[in-house]
Design a protein around this motif. Structure first.
Motif, PDB file in Angstrom:
ATOM      1  N   THR A   1      13.240  66.765   7.184  1.00  0.00           N
ATOM      2  CA  THR A   1      14.615  67.230   7.393  1.00  0.00           C
ATOM      3  C   THR A   1      14.736  67.970   8.719  1.00  0.00           C
ATOM      4  OG1 THR A   1      14.878  67.448   5.000  1.00  0.00           O
ATOM      5  CG2 THR A   1      16.516  68.533   6.381  1.00  0.00           C
ATOM      6  N   ALA A   2      13.722  68.760   9.059  1.00  0.00           N
ATOM      7  CA  ALA A   2      13.728  69.450  10.352  1.00  0.00           C
ATOM      8  C   ALA A   2      13.762  68.446  11.496  1.00  0.00           C
ATOM      9  CB  ALA A   2      12.504  70.352  10.466  1.00  0.00           C
ATOM     10  N   GLY A   3      12.978  67.374  11.385  1.00  0.00           N
ATOM     11  CA  GLY A   3      13.017  66.333  12.405  1.00  0.00           C
ATOM     12  C   GLY A   3      14.379  65.670  12.495  1.00  0.00           C
ATOM     13  N   THR A   4      15.014  65.478  11.341  1.00  0.00           N
ATOM     14  CA  THR A   4      16.368  64.912  11.329  1.00  0.00           C
ATOM     15  C   THR A   4      17.344  65.823  12.055  1.00  0.00           C
ATOM     16  OG1 THR A   4      15.922  63.835   9.207  1.00  0.00           O
ATOM     17  CG2 THR A   4      18.231  64.095   9.846  1.00  0.00           C
ATOM     18  N   TYR A   5      17.245  67.123  11.793  1.00  0.00           N
ATOM     19  CA  TYR A   5      18.144  68.079  12.449  1.00  0.00           C
ATOM     20  C   TYR A   5      17.963  68.055  13.968  1.00  0.00           C
ATOM     21  CZ  TYR A   5      19.208  70.229   7.897  1.00  0.00           C
ATOM     22  OH  TYR A   5      19.637  70.469   6.613  1.00  0.00           O
ATOM     23  N   VAL A   6      16.710  68.077  14.426  1.00  0.00           N
ATOM     24  CA  VAL A   6      16.448  68.120  15.866  1.00  0.00           C
ATOM     25  C   VAL A   6      16.998  66.872  16.551  1.00  0.00           C
ATOM     26  CG1 VAL A   6      14.638  68.062  17.621  1.00  0.00           C
ATOM     27  CG2 VAL A   6      14.440  69.629  15.687  1.00  0.00           C
ATOM     28  N   CYS A   7      16.683  65.700  16.002  1.00  0.00           N
ATOM     29  CA  CYS A   7      17.163  64.459  16.611  1.00  0.00           C
ATOM     30  C   CYS A   7      18.685  64.357  16.525  1.00  0.00           C
ATOM     31  CB  CYS A   7      16.510  63.259  15.935  1.00  0.00           C
ATOM     32  SG  CYS A   7      14.732  63.138  16.220  1.00  0.00           S
ATOM     33  N   GLY A   8      19.258  64.833  15.418  1.00  0.00           N
ATOM     34  CA  GLY A   8      20.710  64.812  15.287  1.00  0.00           C
ATOM     35  C   GLY A   8      21.393  65.668  16.334  1.00  0.00           C
ATOM     36  N   VAL A   9      20.844  66.860  16.593  1.00  0.00           N
ATOM     37  CA  VAL A   9      21.423  67.729  17.618  1.00  0.00           C
ATOM     38  C   VAL A   9      21.288  67.090  18.996  1.00  0.00           C
ATOM     39  CG1 VAL A   9      21.190  69.957  18.774  1.00  0.00           C
ATOM     40  CG2 VAL A   9      21.082  69.845  16.291  1.00  0.00           C
ATOM     41  N   LEU A  10      20.133  66.486  19.276  1.00  0.00           N
ATOM     42  CA  LEU A  10      19.944  65.830  20.572  1.00  0.00           C
ATOM     43  C   LEU A  10      20.959  64.707  20.779  1.00  0.00           C
ATOM     44  CD1 LEU A  10      16.042  65.616  20.795  1.00  0.00           C
ATOM     45  CD2 LEU A  10      17.560  67.106  22.107  1.00  0.00           C
ATOM     46  N   LEU A  11      21.243  63.967  19.729  1.00  0.00           N
ATOM     47  CA  LEU A  11      22.226  62.888  19.845  1.00  0.00           C
ATOM     48  C   LEU A  11      23.635  63.440  20.031  1.00  0.00           C
ATOM     49  CD1 LEU A  11      20.887  60.394  17.146  1.00  0.00           C
ATOM     50  CD2 LEU A  11      20.651  60.252  19.633  1.00  0.00           C
ATOM     51  N   LEU A  12      23.963  64.508  19.328  1.00  0.00           N
ATOM     52  CA  LEU A  12      25.294  65.107  19.482  1.00  0.00           C
ATOM     53  C   LEU A  12      25.490  65.680  20.886  1.00  0.00           C
ATOM     54  CD1 LEU A  12      25.754  66.915  16.047  1.00  0.00           C
ATOM     55  CD2 LEU A  12      26.950  64.874  16.862  1.00  0.00           C
ATOM     56  N   LEU A  13      24.398  66.105  21.513  1.00  0.00           N
ATOM     57  CA  LEU A  13      24.498  66.638  22.869  1.00  0.00           C
ATOM     58  C   LEU A  13      24.839  65.555  23.891  1.00  0.00           C
ATOM     59  CD1 LEU A  13      21.539  69.192  22.936  1.00  0.00           C
ATOM     60  CD2 LEU A  13      23.981  69.705  23.017  1.00  0.00           C
ATOM     61  N   LYS A  14      24.766  64.302  23.501  1.00  0.00           N
ATOM     62  CA  LYS A  14      25.132  63.201  24.390  1.00  0.00           C
ATOM     63  C   LYS A  14      26.561  62.724  24.151  1.00  0.00           C
ATOM     64  CE  LYS A  14      20.377  61.684  24.836  1.00  0.00           C
ATOM     65  NZ  LYS A  14      20.304  62.196  26.230  1.00  0.00           N
ATOM     66  N   THR A  15      27.288  63.452  23.334  1.00  0.00           N
ATOM     67  CA  THR A  15      28.675  63.123  23.022  1.00  0.00           C
ATOM     68  C   THR A  15      29.597  64.166  23.649  1.00  0.00           C
ATOM     69  OG1 THR A  15      28.797  64.435  20.985  1.00  0.00           O
ATOM     70  CG2 THR A  15      27.825  62.223  20.819  1.00  0.00           C
ATOM     71  N   PRO A  16      30.907  63.983  23.545  1.00  0.00           N
ATOM     72  CA  PRO A  16      31.831  65.014  24.050  1.00  0.00           C
ATOM     73  C   PRO A  16      31.687  66.369  23.362  1.00  0.00           C
ATOM     74  CG  PRO A  16      32.977  62.925  23.785  1.00  0.00           C
ATOM     75  CD  PRO A  16      31.620  62.736  23.181  1.00  0.00           C
ATOM     76  N   LEU A  17      30.928  66.432  22.273  1.00  0.00           N
ATOM     77  CA  LEU A  17      30.715  67.708  21.591  1.00  0.00           C
ATOM     78  C   LEU A  17      29.700  68.599  22.308  1.00  0.00           C
ATOM     79  CD1 LEU A  17      30.569  66.526  17.860  1.00  0.00           C
ATOM     80  CD2 LEU A  17      32.444  67.731  19.000  1.00  0.00           C
ATOM     81  N   ARG A  18      29.095  68.105  23.374  1.00  0.00           N
ATOM     82  CA  ARG A  18      28.037  68.855  24.049  1.00  0.00           C
ATOM     83  C   ARG A  18      28.498  70.247  24.480  1.00  0.00           C
ATOM     84  NH1 ARG A  18      23.283  67.849  27.026  1.00  0.00           N
ATOM     85  NH2 ARG A  18      22.928  69.405  28.651  1.00  0.00           N
ATOM     86  N   SER A  19      29.642  70.322  25.142  1.00  0.00           N
ATOM     87  CA  SER A  19      30.103  71.621  25.637  1.00  0.00           C
ATOM     88  C   SER A  19      30.364  72.591  24.490  1.00  0.00           C
ATOM     89  CB  SER A  19      31.365  71.447  26.484  1.00  0.00           C
ATOM     90  OG  SER A  19      32.406  70.861  25.715  1.00  0.00           O
ATOM     91  N   LEU A  20      30.901  72.089  23.385  1.00  0.00           N
ATOM     92  CA  LEU A  20      31.159  72.947  22.230  1.00  0.00           C
ATOM     93  C   LEU A  20      29.850  73.449  21.624  1.00  0.00           C
ATOM     94  CD1 LEU A  20      33.113  74.169  20.156  1.00  0.00           C
ATOM     95  CD2 LEU A  20      32.965  72.013  18.878  1.00  0.00           C
ATOM     96  N   LEU A  21      28.878  72.555  21.475  1.00  0.00           N
ATOM     97  CA  LEU A  21      27.583  72.953  20.925  1.00  0.00           C
ATOM     98  C   LEU A  21      26.898  73.980  21.821  1.00  0.00           C
ATOM     99  CD1 LEU A  21      26.232  69.476  19.750  1.00  0.00           C
ATOM    100  CD2 LEU A  21      27.077  71.334  18.304  1.00  0.00           C
ATOM    101  N   GLN A  22      27.024  73.805  23.117  1.00  0.00           N
ATOM    102  CA  GLN A  22      26.418  74.768  24.034  1.00  0.00           C
ATOM    103  C   GLN A  22      27.086  76.134  23.920  1.00  0.00           C
ATOM    104  OE1 GLN A  22      26.385  72.094  27.736  1.00  0.00           O
ATOM    105  NE2 GLN A  22      24.498  73.265  27.982  1.00  0.00           N
ATOM    106  N   ARG A  23      28.398  76.150  23.802  1.00  0.00           N
ATOM    107  CA  ARG A  23      29.095  77.432  23.690  1.00  0.00           C
ATOM    108  C   ARG A  23      28.740  78.147  22.391  1.00  0.00           C
ATOM    109  NH1 ARG A  23      33.548  74.569  25.913  1.00  0.00           N
ATOM    110  NH2 ARG A  23      34.454  74.296  23.835  1.00  0.00           N
ATOM    111  N   ILE A  24      28.516  77.379  21.323  1.00  0.00           N
ATOM    112  CA  ILE A  24      28.247  77.999  20.025  1.00  0.00           C
ATOM    113  C   ILE A  24      26.793  78.446  19.907  1.00  0.00           C
ATOM    114  CG2 ILE A  24      28.133  77.584  17.536  1.00  0.00           C
ATOM    115  CD1 ILE A  24      30.498  75.693  17.836  1.00  0.00           C
TER     116      ILE A  24
END
Length: 371
Positions: free
Chosen positions: A267-290
């Motif tokens: 599950t930890a591996g899933t979380y890490v890869c999921g966050v990395l993929l989200l950082l390649k979407t328009p959500l990147r700036s929001l994730l960085q701010r949070i």
């Protein structure tokens, strides 16, 4: 044979003589520092931050706090992550045991190994004895952890990180990277086979983070796309299967569930890869701010969270054993909101958090700039 064919005798370099205004010989100029002295006097290196690591670290910090609220409030004697039991989570609920408990500390442990090797790489180009610098860093962390453990909460993980770093991570810097990767695989697979979870996984996760750094995976983490996609699919499939086996095994009401740690790692591996993929979407700036402000001040926020949980528990009263998610989640969310605001405002004026700055000072044995 002409004169140019004969070797010229070497002459001592001309040293101009200087005199003071009163005619006395001037004091000789101080010698230039040797290469060793120049490296020792070099300022701490300034490496561009890897934004993805800050986001992942901040994300992991949120999950760790959510898992630790009740243990901190209850002031248990044992370290929560070493409890070899599988329950239905907090307050008899299923979801914390499937999505929170032992799902975030592997990420934090992995990142510790990553940060250690990144610092070794930077220090090797700046100081003559980089391992002495790393030794000071681990000893400083040990001191911080001991104070935290004896004064506030016996479930402190920093002490364990420091000891494992001294015993495993620091000696591994003399090994080739293939040996570090091989040891990491063995030390991660072995604990679940032997019936252990939690802390026994820390050495392997440290070495895995170090190996990923030494093989250049971390340096290219922002550019990678298909690797995180493939790993995400593998981790999701494995995590779902392991979680189902965890639920089946917990129905037997045994003291130890062998699938708890396996499901946690996947599950930890899933979380890490999921966050990395989200950082390649328009959500990147929001994730960085949070998450990035929390991640950049992870040490400060981890330690102050203990104080805030204890303060909140004293105001609420009652036994934390009776708390359900309806109590735990708002407590964790409120503390994280305060820490996010504090971290965001602090980092607008300063380079790093206050405890991170003190830790860096102890590491380099000289005061670093704060602003």
């Amino acid at each position: 044979m002409s004169q140019e064919e004969f070797p010229r005798p070497q002459q001592a370099p001309h040293r101009p003589s200087y005199t003071e205004p009163d005619g006395r010989p001037a004091s000789p100029a101080p010698p230039l520092p040797s290469q060793h002295e120049a490296r020792a006097a070099a300022p701490p290196p300034s490496r561009p931050r890897i934004a993805a690591l800050d986001v992942i670290r901040g994300f992991a910090l949120c999950g760790i706090l959510l898992a630790n609220v009740k243990p901190i409030a209850h002031m248990v004697d044992a370290v929560p992550v070493t409890q070899a039991v599988v329950t239905k989570g907090q307050g008899g609920e299923e979801w914390p045991g499937l999505f929170v408990d032992q799902r975030f500390f592997p990420i934090f442990s992995l990142l510790f190994g990553v940060g250690f090797s990144l610092l070794l790489d930077s220090a090797s180009r700046s100081v003559a004895r980089p391992r002495v610098l790393l030794l000071r860093r681990l000893l400083a962390l040990l001191a911080i952890g001991l104070v935290h453990m004896f004064l506030l909460w016996r479930g402190d993980i920093l002490t364990i990180y420091a000891v494992v770093g001294l015993v495993v991570l620091l000696p591994s810097t003399w090994l080739p990277r293939w040996a570090v990767a091989g040891l990491a695989a063995i030390l991660i697979v072995l604990p679940p086979i032997l019936g252990s979870n939690g802390v026994p996984l820390v050495p392997g996760l440290f070495l895995l983070g170090s190996a990923l750094t030494r093989y250049g995976v971390i340096a290219g983490i922002e550019r990678a796309t298909w690797g995180p996609v493939a790993l995400f699919l593998v981790f999701v499939a494995g995590a779902v299967a392991a979680a189902w086996l965890q639920i089946e095994a917990s129905a037997d009401d045994t003291h130890f569930n062998p699938w708890f740690g396996v499901a946690g790692l996947l599950t930890a591996g899933t979380y890490v890869c999921g966050v990395l993929l989200l950082l390649k979407t328009p959500l990147r700036s929001l994730l960085q701010r949070i998450f990035a402000p929390l991640g950049r001040m992870a040490l400060t926020n981890y330690l102050t969270a203990t104080l805030l949980v204890l303060l909140t528990a004293s105001l609420i009263g009652g036994s934390p054993d009776s708390w359900t998610s309806a109590t735990v989640v708002p407590i964790a969310g409120g503390i994280l909101a305060v820490q996010w605001l504090w971290s965001t405002l602090w980092l607008r004026s300063y380079r790093q958090g206050p405890l991170e700055w003190l830790w860096r000072w102890a590491t380099w044995a000289r005061r670093p700039p704060l602003r």
